[in-house]
Design a protein around this motif. Structure first.
Motif, PDB file in Angstrom:
ATOM      1  N   THR A   1       0.825  -1.207   0.000  1.00 50.30           N
ATOM      2  CA  THR A   1       0.000   0.000   0.000  1.00 50.30           C
ATOM      3  C   THR A   1       0.860   1.257   0.000  1.00 50.30           C
ATOM      4  O   THR A   1       0.561   2.222  -0.701  1.00 50.30           O
ATOM      5  CB  THR A   1      -0.947  -0.008   1.209  1.00 50.30           C
ATOM      6  N   ILE A   2       1.922   1.245   0.801  1.00 52.88           N
ATOM      7  CA  ILE A   2       2.834   2.395   0.809  1.00 52.88           C
ATOM      8  C   ILE A   2       3.419   2.601  -0.581  1.00 52.88           C
ATOM      9  O   ILE A   2       3.488   3.727  -1.093  1.00 52.88           O
ATOM     10  CB  ILE A   2       3.952   2.181   1.849  1.00 52.88           C
ATOM     11  N   TYR A   3       3.838   1.510  -1.205  1.00 51.98           N
ATOM     12  CA  TYR A   3       4.376   1.592  -2.570  1.00 51.98           C
ATOM     13  C   TYR A   3       3.327   2.131  -3.545  1.00 51.98           C
ATOM     14  O   TYR A   3       3.617   3.005  -4.370  1.00 51.98           O
ATOM     15  CB  TYR A   3       4.844   0.211  -3.013  1.00 51.98           C
ATOM     16  N   ALA A   4       2.088   1.619  -3.426  1.00 53.67           N
ATOM     17  CA  ALA A   4       1.028   2.044  -4.341  1.00 53.67           C
ATOM     18  C   ALA A   4       0.693   3.521  -4.159  1.00 53.67           C
ATOM     19  O   ALA A   4       0.472   4.249  -5.137  1.00 53.67           O
ATOM     20  CB  ALA A   4      -0.217   1.189  -4.124  1.00 53.67           C
ATOM     21  N   ILE A   5       0.665   3.977  -2.908  1.00 54.79           N
ATOM     22  CA  ILE A   5       0.338   5.385  -2.648  1.00 54.79           C
ATOM     23  C   ILE A   5       1.432   6.307  -3.181  1.00 54.79           C
ATOM     24  O   ILE A   5       1.147   7.339  -3.800  1.00 54.79           O
ATOM     25  CB  ILE A   5       0.122   5.602  -1.134  1.00 54.79           C
ATOM     26  N   ILE A   6       2.685   5.930  -2.952  1.00 51.60           N
ATOM     27  CA  ILE A   6       3.789   6.757  -3.459  1.00 51.60           C
ATOM     28  C   ILE A   6       3.769   6.800  -4.983  1.00 51.60           C
ATOM     29  O   ILE A   6       3.910   7.860  -5.598  1.00 51.60           O
ATOM     30  CB  ILE A   6       5.138   6.217  -2.945  1.00 51.60           C
ATOM     31  N   LEU A   7       3.566   5.631  -5.602  1.00 51.43           N
ATOM     32  CA  LEU A   7       3.520   5.575  -7.066  1.00 51.43           C
ATOM     33  C   LEU A   7       2.350   6.390  -7.613  1.00 51.43           C
ATOM     34  O   LEU A   7       2.504   7.141  -8.585  1.00 51.43           O
ATOM     35  CB  LEU A   7       3.411   4.123  -7.524  1.00 51.43           C
ATOM     36  N   ALA A   8       1.177   6.256  -6.978  1.00 57.85           N
ATOM     37  CA  ALA A   8       0.012   7.004  -7.439  1.00 57.85           C
ATOM     38  C   ALA A   8       0.203   8.505  -7.247  1.00 57.85           C
ATOM     39  O   ALA A   8      -0.177   9.305  -8.114  1.00 57.85           O
ATOM     40  CB  ALA A   8      -1.241   6.525  -6.703  1.00 57.85           C
ATOM     41  N   SER A   9       0.789   8.904  -6.120  1.00 60.00           N
ATOM     42  CA  SER A   9       1.007  10.329  -5.859  1.00 60.00           C
ATOM     43  C   SER A   9       1.961  10.935  -6.885  1.00 60.00           C
ATOM     44  O   SER A   9       1.709  12.020  -7.423  1.00 60.00           O
ATOM     45  CB  SER A   9       1.567  10.516  -4.448  1.00 60.00           C
ATOM     46  N   ILE A  10       3.053  10.232  -7.156  1.00 60.28           N
ATOM     47  CA  ILE A  10       4.011  10.718  -8.155  1.00 60.28           C
ATOM     48  C   ILE A  10       3.374  10.758  -9.541  1.00 60.28           C
ATOM     49  O   ILE A  10       3.545  11.719 -10.302  1.00 60.28           O
ATOM     50  CB  ILE A  10       5.277   9.837  -8.156  1.00 60.28           C
ATOM     51  N   SER A  11       2.622   9.711  -9.863  1.00 62.24           N
ATOM     52  CA  SER A  11       1.984   9.648 -11.184  1.00 62.24           C
ATOM     53  C   SER A  11       0.940  10.742 -11.351  1.00 62.24           C
ATOM     54  O   SER A  11       0.827  11.341 -12.430  1.00 62.24           O
ATOM     55  CB  SER A  11       1.351   8.266 -11.391  1.00 62.24           C
ATOM     56  N   LEU A  12       0.171  11.014 -10.290  1.00 61.53           N
ATOM     57  CA  LEU A  12      -0.837  12.078 -10.367  1.00 61.53           C
ATOM     58  C   LEU A  12      -0.187  13.455 -10.488  1.00 61.53           C
ATOM     59  O   LEU A  12      -0.812  14.396 -10.989  1.00 61.53           O
ATOM     60  CB  LEU A  12      -1.731  12.036  -9.124  1.00 61.53           C
ATOM     61  N   ARG A  13       1.043  13.569 -10.032  1.00 58.63           N
ATOM     62  CA  ARG A  13       1.760  14.844 -10.154  1.00 58.63           C
ATOM     63  C   ARG A  13       2.401  15.001 -11.530  1.00 58.63           C
ATOM     64  O   ARG A  13       2.415  16.101 -12.095  1.00 58.63           O
ATOM     65  CB  ARG A  13       2.847  14.924  -9.066  1.00 58.63           C
ATOM     66  N   ILE A  14       2.912  13.910 -12.095  1.00 57.73           N
ATOM     67  CA  ILE A  14       3.692  13.993 -13.333  1.00 57.73           C
ATOM     68  C   ILE A  14       2.838  13.749 -14.576  1.00 57.73           C
ATOM     69  O   ILE A  14       2.946  14.485 -15.571  1.00 57.73           O
ATOM     70  CB  ILE A  14       4.855  12.978 -13.295  1.00 57.73           C
ATOM     71  N   LEU A  15       1.971  12.726 -14.520  1.00 52.67           N
ATOM     72  CA  LEU A  15       1.252  12.316 -15.727  1.00 52.67           C
ATOM     73  C   LEU A  15       0.376  13.414 -16.331  1.00 52.67           C
ATOM     74  O   LEU A  15       0.341  13.567 -17.561  1.00 52.67           O
ATOM     75  CB  LEU A  15       0.417  11.063 -15.432  1.00 52.67           C
ATOM     76  N   PRO A  16      -0.356  14.221 -15.518  1.00 52.73           N
ATOM     77  CA  PRO A  16      -1.142  15.301 -16.138  1.00 52.73           C
ATOM     78  C   PRO A  16      -0.296  16.319 -16.895  1.00 52.73           C
ATOM     79  O   PRO A  16      -0.796  16.968 -17.825  1.00 52.73           O
ATOM     80  CB  PRO A  16      -1.839  15.959 -14.932  1.00 52.73           C
ATOM     81  N   GLU A  17       0.978  16.464 -16.533  1.00 54.93           N
ATOM     82  CA  GLU A  17       1.836  17.435 -17.219  1.00 54.93           C
ATOM     83  C   GLU A  17       2.452  16.869 -18.497  1.00 54.93           C
ATOM     84  O   GLU A  17       2.714  17.615 -19.434  1.00 54.93           O
ATOM     85  CB  GLU A  17       2.941  17.908 -16.273  1.00 54.93           C
ATOM     86  N   VAL A  18       2.697  15.568 -18.517  1.00 55.77           N
ATOM     87  CA  VAL A  18       3.331  14.974 -19.698  1.00 55.77           C
ATOM     88  C   VAL A  18       2.328  14.417 -20.691  1.00 55.77           C
ATOM     89  O   VAL A  18       2.675  14.153 -21.844  1.00 55.77           O
ATOM     90  CB  VAL A  18       4.318  13.860 -19.279  1.00 55.77           C
ATOM     91  N   MET A  19       1.074  14.221 -20.266  1.00 59.90           N
ATOM     92  CA  MET A  19       0.065  13.700 -21.178  1.00 59.90           C
ATOM     93  C   MET A  19      -0.256  14.751 -22.240  1.00 59.90           C
ATOM     94  O   MET A  19      -0.634  15.883 -21.910  1.00 59.90           O
ATOM     95  CB  MET A  19      -1.207  13.324 -20.408  1.00 59.90           C
ATOM     96  N   PRO A  20      -0.129  14.423 -23.525  1.00 60.97           N
ATOM     97  CA  PRO A  20      -0.419  15.396 -24.593  1.00 60.97           C
ATOM     98  C   PRO A  20      -1.851  15.906 -24.530  1.00 60.97           C
ATOM     99  O   PRO A  20      -2.791  15.124 -24.345  1.00 60.97           O
ATOM    100  CB  PRO A  20      -0.167  14.594 -25.870  1.00 60.97           C
TER     101      PRO A  20
END
Length: 324
Positions: A87-106
C-alpha cells in the motif's frame, strides 16, 4: 527449489500487477476525469475537490499522498505489514503519477479521447479504468489507498464486498462536493484551455447548476467503479474443484502439496467398467492457479483423467473465512 522459484515468481508478479493497476487507475483520472472537472469518490475525490477549490494551486498528487499517509498506519496495524508495504508503494507511485502524468500527457490526446466525447463517456471510461486498477491492486495484496483501506478493514470482519463499502463512502464524499466551490479552466472554441498573458490557465468559478450536474456524473462514476471492482475481484478469487484419476497419484499429490501449497484429499474409488480399485485426488484451488496445476499434472502423467468444475464459495485455511 521449485517452491522457492514459484514463491519468487509469485511475489514479482504481484508487485508488477500492483504497479500496472496503479498506472491504469491514474491514467483514467488523468485522461478522462480531471480534464472534465469530474469528482470521484474516496481520497481521489477529496483530492480532486481540493485541486478544483484552490484553482490548481494544491495539485491532486500532494493532497492524495498526505491523506493516504494517515490511513496507512491503520492498514499496517490491522491488516499486517505485507499489506502495508504494498500500500505504501502504491500510494507513493500514485502520488508521483498524479503529479507527473497530467503534465506529460499530450493535450491533443486528452481532447480527442475525453473533451470531444463528452462527460458521460469520460465518466464511463474513467470509472472502468479506476475499477480495473483498484481491482488489480486489491487482488494482489495492495490498494490505491483511501476508502480502499477502510473497505478492506471493514470486510475483514464483515461479509460484505469491498465495492459496496466503497460505494457508500463515495456517495457521501461526492454529495458533500456540492458545498465546496470549484475553479476550473476556461476553454476556447476548440476545447483547449485559455491562457493569460503570463501563460497561466484562465480560471472561473463553476456555476451551481453545473456543480449539481457534476455530482450526478460523480454518482454514475462511483457506481461504474464499484461494479467493475466487484466483477474483477470476484473473478480473480473464483475457485475450482478438481477430481484427478491417475496411476501416479502419489507424485501428483506431492507436487500439489509441496510446490503449490494446496491441500489434497485422497479418496478411494472403483472403476465400474474395469472393476479395478483406484485412488481419486480431490483438490480445491484458485482459478488463477489452475493452468499451473494442469501443467504439473500433465508433466507427471500425460494420461491422467481430470474433471474441473467451478465452486461458488470455499471457506477455510487458504481461502475465505466465514465472517460474522
Amino acid at each position: 527449489m521449485p517452491v522457492l522459484q514459484k514463491s519468487l515468481f509469485t511475489r514479482i508478479k504481484e508487485w508488477l500487477l500492483v504497479t500496472l493497476g496503479i498506472l491504469i487507475y491514474v491514467t483514467g483520472w488523468t485522461i478522462f476525469l480531471i480534464p472534465n472537472n469530474l469528482i470521484g469518490g474516496g481520497v481521489s475525490g477529496i483530492s480532486s475537490m481540493i485541486q478544483y477549490a484552490t484553482g490548481g494551486t494544491i495539485q491532486m498528487g500532494y493532497s492524495y499522498f498526505v491523506l493516504n499517509a494517515i490511513l496507512v498506519v491503520a492498514a499496517i496495524i490491522i491488516l499486517g505489514m505485507g499489506f502495508g508495504a504494498k500500500t505504501i508503494y502504491a500510494i507513493i507511485l500514485a502520488s508521483i503519477s498524479l503529479r507527473i502524468l497530467p503534465e506529460v500527457m499530450p493535450v491533443t490526446i486528452i481532447k480527442m479521447l475525453a473533451i470531444d466525447n463528452g462527460k458521460l463517456l469520460s465518466v464511463l471510461m474513467g470509472g472502468l479504468m479506476a475499477g480495473i486498477g483498484i481491482g488489480m491492486s486489491i487482488s494482489n495484496g495492495g490498494s490505491t489507498g483511501g476508502t480502499d483501506i477502510i473497505a478492506l478493514i471493514y470486510t475483514k470482519y464483515h461479509n460484505v464486498s469491498p465495492g459496496k463499502v466503497i460505494l457508500v463512502l463515495d456517495f457521501i464524499i461526492i454529495g458533500s462536493s456540492i458545498l465546496i466551490p470549484s475553479y476550473v479552466n476556461q476553454l476556447d472554441a476548440s476545447g483547449l484551455p485559455v491562457l493569460d498573458a503570463s501563460g497561466n490557465p484562465v480560471m472561473f468559478k463553476m456555476p451551481f447548476a453545473e456543480k449539481v450536474t457534476t455530482v450526478l456524473y460523480g454518482l454514475i462514476l462511483v457506481t461504474v467503479n464499484s461494479y467493475v471492482l466487484d466483477m474483477y475481484i470476484s473473478g480473480s478469487q473464483q475457485s475450482v474443484q478438481l477430481f484427478i484419476l491417475s496411476k501416479e497419484y502419489e507424485k501428483i499429490a506431492d507436487a500439489i502439496t509441496q510446490d503449490m501449497h494446496r491441500g489434497v484429499t485422497v479418496l478411494d474409488g472403483k472403476g465400474w467398467y474395469t472393476k479395478q480399485e483406484t485412488k481419486v485426488l480431490m483438490v480445491i484451488t484458485r482459478k488463477t492457479d489452475l493452468n499451473l496445476m494442469l501443467r504439473y499434472i500433465k508433466q507427471l502423467d500425460p494420461n491422467a483423467f481430470l474433471s474441473v468444475s467451478s465452486v461458488n464459495g470455499v471457506y477455510g485455511k487458504g481461502f475465505d473465512t466465514i465472517k460474522k
